[in-house]
Every structure is written in C-alpha cells, then in structure tokens.
Design a protein around this motif. Structure first.
Motif, PDB file in Angstrom:
ATOM      1  N   ASN A  83      56.550  19.074  18.154  1.00 55.90           N
ATOM      2  CA  ASN A  83      57.951  18.709  17.919  1.00 55.90           C
ATOM      3  C   ASN A  83      58.081  17.559  16.929  1.00 55.90           C
ATOM      4  O   ASN A  83      59.042  17.508  16.162  1.00 55.90           O
ATOM      5  CB  ASN A  83      58.651  18.378  19.244  1.00 55.90           C
ATOM      6  N   TYR A  87      60.185  17.987  13.544  1.00 54.42           N
ATOM      7  CA  TYR A  87      61.251  17.018  13.294  1.00 54.42           C
ATOM      8  C   TYR A  87      61.083  16.414  11.888  1.00 54.42           C
ATOM      9  O   TYR A  87      62.051  16.327  11.121  1.00 54.42           O
ATOM     10  CB  TYR A  87      61.230  15.921  14.359  1.00 54.42           C
ATOM     11  N   ASP A 119      71.037  19.980  13.000  1.00 55.19           N
ATOM     12  CA  ASP A 119      70.883  20.501  14.366  1.00 55.19           C
ATOM     13  C   ASP A 119      69.404  20.681  14.725  1.00 55.19           C
ATOM     14  O   ASP A 119      68.985  20.379  15.850  1.00 55.19           O
ATOM     15  CB  ASP A 119      71.622  21.830  14.519  1.00 55.19           C
ATOM     16  N   LYS A 122      67.873  17.267  15.463  1.00 55.79           N
ATOM     17  CA  LYS A 122      68.252  16.772  16.793  1.00 55.79           C
ATOM     18  C   LYS A 122      67.514  17.527  17.896  1.00 55.79           C
ATOM     19  O   LYS A 122      67.076  16.933  18.886  1.00 55.79           O
ATOM     20  CB  LYS A 122      69.757  16.905  16.982  1.00 55.79           C
ATOM     21  N   TYR A 123      67.380  18.843  17.725  1.00 50.74           N
ATOM     22  CA  TYR A 123      66.690  19.663  18.731  1.00 50.74           C
ATOM     23  C   TYR A 123      65.241  19.222  18.895  1.00 50.74           C
ATOM     24  O   TYR A 123      64.769  18.992  20.010  1.00 50.74           O
ATOM     25  CB  TYR A 123      66.768  21.137  18.309  1.00 50.74           C
ATOM     26  N   HIS A 124      64.536  19.092  17.794  1.00 48.00           N
ATOM     27  CA  HIS A 124      63.120  18.725  17.880  1.00 48.00           C
ATOM     28  C   HIS A 124      62.933  17.253  18.249  1.00 48.00           C
ATOM     29  O   HIS A 124      61.932  16.907  18.882  1.00 48.00           O
ATOM     30  CB  HIS A 124      62.404  19.066  16.570  1.00 48.00           C
ATOM     31  N   ARG A 126      64.904  15.662  20.384  1.00 53.13           N
ATOM     32  CA  ARG A 126      65.123  15.652  21.835  1.00 53.13           C
ATOM     33  C   ARG A 126      63.893  16.201  22.566  1.00 53.13           C
ATOM     34  O   ARG A 126      63.441  15.626  23.564  1.00 53.13           O
ATOM     35  CB  ARG A 126      66.361  16.476  22.167  1.00 53.13           C
ATOM     36  N   ASN A 127      63.325  17.302  22.056  1.00 52.70           N
ATOM     37  CA  ASN A 127      62.136  17.871  22.690  1.00 52.70           C
ATOM     38  C   ASN A 127      60.913  16.961  22.546  1.00 52.70           C
ATOM     39  O   ASN A 127      60.076  16.897  23.443  1.00 52.70           O
ATOM     40  CB  ASN A 127      61.838  19.251  22.109  1.00 52.70           C
TER      41      ASN A 127
END
Length: 186
Positions: A83, A87, A119, A122-124, A126-127
């Motif tokens: 991740n 990111y 997006d 942000k997804y990666h 958060r993960n």
C-alpha cells in the motif's frame, strides 16, 4: 518405495521407544518421586518475544506457534509495503499532472482523472495506516501470548475441574435438552 520403508521404520521405532519409556515410569503406590521443574519466567518470555518475535514461544517450548507469529507479521508487513508503494505511485502521478498539466507522462494519463488519482491515494493511504496498526497489534499480541503462556504453564491442571456436555431428558415433555456443565470435585 524406500521412502515409505523409512517412514514405517521410524514410526515403529518411535512406538517401541514410547512403550519402553512408559514401562520405566510405572510406579507402585509406595514409591515417591521428587521432580523439580524449572518454572518458566513470564517476564523472560515477554522480553525474548519483544527482542525477536517468536523467541518467547521458543522459550516456552511452543514451537508450533512460531510460524503463526511470522505469518501474521509477514502478511501485515507485506500489506503495508504494498500500500505504501501504490500510494507513492498515485501521489507521484498526481504531482506530475499538477506540475506539467497536459504535457504529463504519468502512466495513468487517459485512464484515470485527477479526482480518481486523489481517491486512489486516499484509499491506499488508509490501507497503509491500517496495515501498520495491524502489524503493531500482532507484535504486541506475540509478546502477550508468550507472557500468558509462561504463566499458564505453572497452572496446575488436574481432573477435579471439568467442562463436559450433558444431555438431559425433560420429565414433562420428554424432549432432550443439551447443556454444558462445569463440575468441580473436592
């Protein structure tokens, strides 16, 4: 063919070996045996696990737990690294688009819009953060497991305390009731 022969020979040897050891340990009622067991120190087990994950489990002689510890830490660390790389990839592409505009040569040009790049970042992110939290939790759980296991090896387990399932027949409806009983014998 030779492989199976060696396996059968090894099993036969272990079977006879354990039989001999049982004969030697048979005691009569008048015999007394004094055994000194070196108790495991829980603080030492926790310290070993803090230094090297799995070392506390080895100290407690629970060798089967070591692969579980390394699998949990390895998967969570792999997830963190994966991740983090994704990111950085999406962040670099977005920065290049902001800097160069339409002259950008990022690998996502024509595939993802600017908002989709944000997006994905942000997804990666958060993960990645969640993976770091899970890694720390598995590390702490490794230490706690070694400590608790060392404590429980000093616990006296005998047949006085039992938990067993019990089936009773209801005298009025003749239905069978399944329950779990906790018995303590004095």
């Amino acid at each position: 063919m030779k492989f199976w022969f060696y396996i059968l020979f090894f099993c036969f040897y272990l079977g006879n070996f354990s039989g001999f050891s049982q004969e030697k340990l048979t005691l009569k009622a008048k015999d007394t045996v004094s055994v000194t067991i070196d108790p495991l120190r829980p603080s030492k087990a926790a310290f070993y696990s803090a230094l090297l994950p799995g070392a506390g489990q080895a100290y407690n002689k629970k060798y089967w737990k070591i692969p579980i510890v390394y699998a949990a830490l390895g998967v969570s660390l792999y997830s963190y690294i994966f991740n983090e790389n994704k990111y950085n990839e999406y962040r670099d592409a977005y920065k290049e688009r902001l800097l160069l505009g339409t002259n950008s040569t990022d690998p996502f040009k024509g595939i993802l819009s600017d908002s989709r790049l944000l997006d994905a970042q942000k997804y990666h992110q958060r993960n990645r953060d969640l993976s770091l939290l899970v890694t720390v939790a598995f590390y702490v759980l490794n230490i706690v497991d070694a400590n608790v296991d060392a404590h429980l090896q000093q616990f006296n387990v005998n047949g006085k305390l039992t938990v067993k399932p019990e089936i009773q027949t209801n005298p009025f409806t003749y239905n069978q009731n399944l329950g779990l009983t906790l018995n303590y014998k004095f």
